[in-house]
Scaffold this motif. Structure first.
Motif, PDB file in Angstrom:
ATOM      1  N   TYR A 402       3.908  -5.470 -11.788  1.00 46.79           N
ATOM      2  CA  TYR A 402       2.687  -5.600 -10.995  1.00 46.79           C
ATOM      3  C   TYR A 402       1.437  -5.194 -11.778  1.00 46.79           C
ATOM      4  O   TYR A 402       0.328  -5.631 -11.454  1.00 46.79           O
ATOM      5  CB  TYR A 402       2.784  -4.748  -9.723  1.00 46.79           C
ATOM      6  N   SER A 453      -5.404  -3.661   1.756  1.00 47.03           N
ATOM      7  CA  SER A 453      -5.880  -4.945   1.222  1.00 47.03           C
ATOM      8  C   SER A 453      -7.205  -4.785   0.496  1.00 47.03           C
ATOM      9  O   SER A 453      -7.450  -5.444  -0.525  1.00 47.03           O
ATOM     10  CB  SER A 453      -6.016  -5.971   2.347  1.00 47.03           C
ATOM     11  N   TRP A 456      -6.367  -3.324  -2.880  1.00 47.58           N
ATOM     12  CA  TRP A 456      -5.834  -4.374  -3.750  1.00 47.58           C
ATOM     13  C   TRP A 456      -6.970  -5.248  -4.293  1.00 47.58           C
ATOM     14  O   TRP A 456      -7.004  -5.569  -5.487  1.00 47.58           O
ATOM     15  CB  TRP A 456      -4.828  -5.238  -2.987  1.00 47.58           C
ATOM     16  N   LEU A 460      -7.951  -5.562  -8.216  1.00 46.42           N
ATOM     17  CA  LEU A 460      -7.763  -6.879  -8.834  1.00 46.42           C
ATOM     18  C   LEU A 460      -9.036  -7.423  -9.469  1.00 46.42           C
ATOM     19  O   LEU A 460      -8.969  -8.331 -10.304  1.00 46.42           O
ATOM     20  CB  LEU A 460      -7.233  -7.873  -7.799  1.00 46.42           C
TER      21      LEU A 460
END
Length: 592
Positions: A402, A453, A456, A460
């Protein structure tokens, strides 16, 4: 010996090299002017002017170059944001189709120019990508090794992780300084491979580390030998590519860095899964072995054959004489001076040299710029790895797999910024945009108490912090293109100062004991990113001021009728109009 020239790199001497000396020197940012010898394709204009023209810093015209006569009467305020306003004339801008921005031939209008770019991209663009991949792979291996067993094996506790990183950064800073002397004097195809072999050897040594002090000693030497990579590679790239081509090529360089981030996690996961415990070696030790023997050493050897030097002193086995001439013509058109004879170089202990470096605005503007770029990078903090390990029930293999996701997206971010900068000839827009996105990422992570979320998303997009780097380094290369020695010294000085801040700021901001939240680290990155974006407009101001002073060398003859100025006298006496542009008269060219 002549037969070996086909097998070993050698200095390529063209017939015209024997007949004339084409070396010259110039000032750092136009604030100081140094008289220079006229090249064999230049005409002096001083004798044809009855009064000085303030906008014309250069006092010579180049034969065969189209010149735009430009009256600045009524210039609009928004032209401040036109980055290439004084860097290139209208002929240069319009002679390239938008779709050919990667491989134009608008300088020489010949197929040889495109062939040159194809070869350069393979020889130095792709090679520097591979070499940067090696370096990034080793850097990321340290983070992956830490979460893959090295922490326990070497009894690393508290802030040992970040302190070891800081110690290794000191090695890079210390050994960078000699390149102020070496870069203008010795060919890059010798300097870089020799240093890379040393880097590979100590990378290999990391596999046998039995204690934390031993590992730190090896990491210090790895960084010390790796110190040549960034300044030498940028010095070479800036000597071959035009200002609207180089961001795309530095992009290749950074793709190697991102590729290291991607493959390090995948290789570490695969290595840990298949080799952990084989022959009594832990999986993280096998990764250092594979990195050094299978990747780094072969790349170092290849560099001896593919790095071409600079156009005026080319060592390439693969470029034709015609392509070398095209490269030199491109540099003359773009005001890129890539070499000074050794007997004309100033002593490294000369006050005159250091006055030219520190006594101009260029150094101070760029050092702030580069310092912000070093300290805004949440992407390389290891925070995402720690978050995956501590806040999720993932296995070591899953954590390593990941961990590649932000770097994968980083490819997209870097390509958008670098290719967009060259396509639209506008670096500042993409630099500001990338820092806005990085500020968003840091702001979310500072708050921390958000949905999974949102976290993330923030992690990212962390590679927007590095997405501006190709544009940054293109700016620096263009600022320093006029004097190779000043370029070498200033590059190293800027880079050493910036990296020195990166040696101690992370030890305060990214303390390992604060993982995985790192509130201080994200706050520091947010501040540096905001300053970075705002400082881009300061850099743009000084860049345009510099290019306006050197406008004549860029093919632009400036005057302002609002101030009572007229077109310079040399336009009528030395030049003739062909279509919309002016060229040196044939009668003047025959006297060169």
């Amino acid at each position: 010996m002549s037969s070996l020239n086909w097998l070993l790199p050698h200095l390529r001497i063209l017939p015209e090299d024997v007949q004339s000396d084409v070396s010259s020197s110039s000032s750092l940012d136009g604030e100081q002017s140094i008289p220079h010898e006229l090249k064999n394709d230049e005409v002096n204009i001083e004798a044809h002017e009855s009064e000085p023209q303030p906008a014309q810093q250069s006092q010579s015209l180049k034969a065969g170059i189209p010149y735009e006569l430009r009256d600045e009467k009524g210039r609009k305020w928004w032209k401040y944001f036109d980055e290439f306003e004084y860097r290139a004339n209208s002929e240069y801008k319009t002679s390239r189709s938008w779709y050919s921005f990667l491989y134009p031939n608008h300088t020489t209008h010949s197929k040889a120019e495109r062939r040159l770019l194809y070869k350069l991209d393979f020889m130095i663009g792709f090679y520097f990508l591979m070499l940067c991949w090696c370096k990034s792979l080793d850097t990321n291996n340290y983070s992956n090794a830490y979460v893959s067993g090295m922490q326990g094996d070497l009894k690393m506790t508290k802030n040992d992780y970040i302190n070891t990183t800081a110690i290794s950064n000191v090695g890079a800073i210390v050994l960078q300084l000699p390149f102020m002397y070496l870069l203008p004097r010795f060919p890059a195809h010798l300097i870089l491979p020799v240093m890379d072999l040393g880097w590979s050897f100590f990378t290999l040594a990391c596999y046998r580390a039995q204690s934390l002090p031993e590992l730190r000693a090896y990491r210090f030497m790895v960084s010390a030998f790796g110190s040549a990579y960034y300044p030498v590679s940028q010095y070479v790239l800036g000597s071959w590519y035009a200002p609207d081509e180089i961001s795309s090529r530095v992009c290749l360089f950074f793709c190697g860095q991102l590729l290291g981030g991607v493959t390090s996690g995948l290789l570490q996961a695969s290595t840990y899964k298949t080799l952990n415990g084989v022959h009594g070696l832990a999986g993280w030790r096998w990764m250092f072995l594979i990195d050094a023997v299978a990747i780094s050493i072969p790349c170092a050897i290849i560099g001896f054959f593919v790095i071409p030097g600079v156009p005026s002193k080319c060592y390439s086995l693969f470029l034709t004489d015609e392509e070398i001439r095209v490269a030199r013509a491109r540099n003359r058109r773009n005001q890129i001076n890539d070499n000074v004879d050794k007997d004309k170089l100033l002593s490294l202990f000369s006050w005159k040299l250091w006055k030219k470096v520190f006594g101009t605005s260029t150094f101070w503007v760029l050092v702030v710029f580069d310092t912000c770029s070093w300290n805004n990078m949440t992407a390389f903090s290891g925070s995402f790895l720690f978050w995956l390990k501590n806040d999720h029930n993932y296995s070591i293999v899953q954590v390593n797999n990941y961990s590649v996701l932000p770097a994968c997206l980083g490819f997209v971010f870097v390509f958008i910024c670098a290719w967009g900068a060259d396509l639209f000839r506008c670096k500042w827009v993409f630099m500001v945009m990338s820092q806005i996105m990085n500020c968003v990422s840091c702001a979310i992570l500072v708050k921390w108490d958000v949905s999974a979320s949102a976290k993330w998303f923030a992690f990212l997009i962390t590679y927007f912090s590095v997405a501006a780097s190709p544009c940054l380094w293109s700016f620096i290369n263009d600022f320093l293109r006029l004097d190779p020695q000043i370029k070498a010294v200033t590059w190293i000085a800027i880079y050493s100062f910036s990296q020195s801040t990166y040696a101690w700021i992370p030890t305060l901001a990214w303390k390992t004991v604060e993982q995985p939240r790192f509130k201080t680290g994200y706050t520091v990155s947010l501040i540096f990113s905001a300053v970075y974006g705002a400082w881009t407009f300061v850099v743009l101001y000084f860049y345009k001021r510099n290019e306006k002073k050197n406008a004549l060398g860029n093919g632009i003859i400036l005057y302002n009728s609002d101030n009572g100025e007229h077109a310079p006298a040399f336009v009528d006496t030395l030049m003739e109009k062909k279509g919309d542009y002016f060229y040196v008269k044939e009668s003047e060219k025959t006297e060169l």
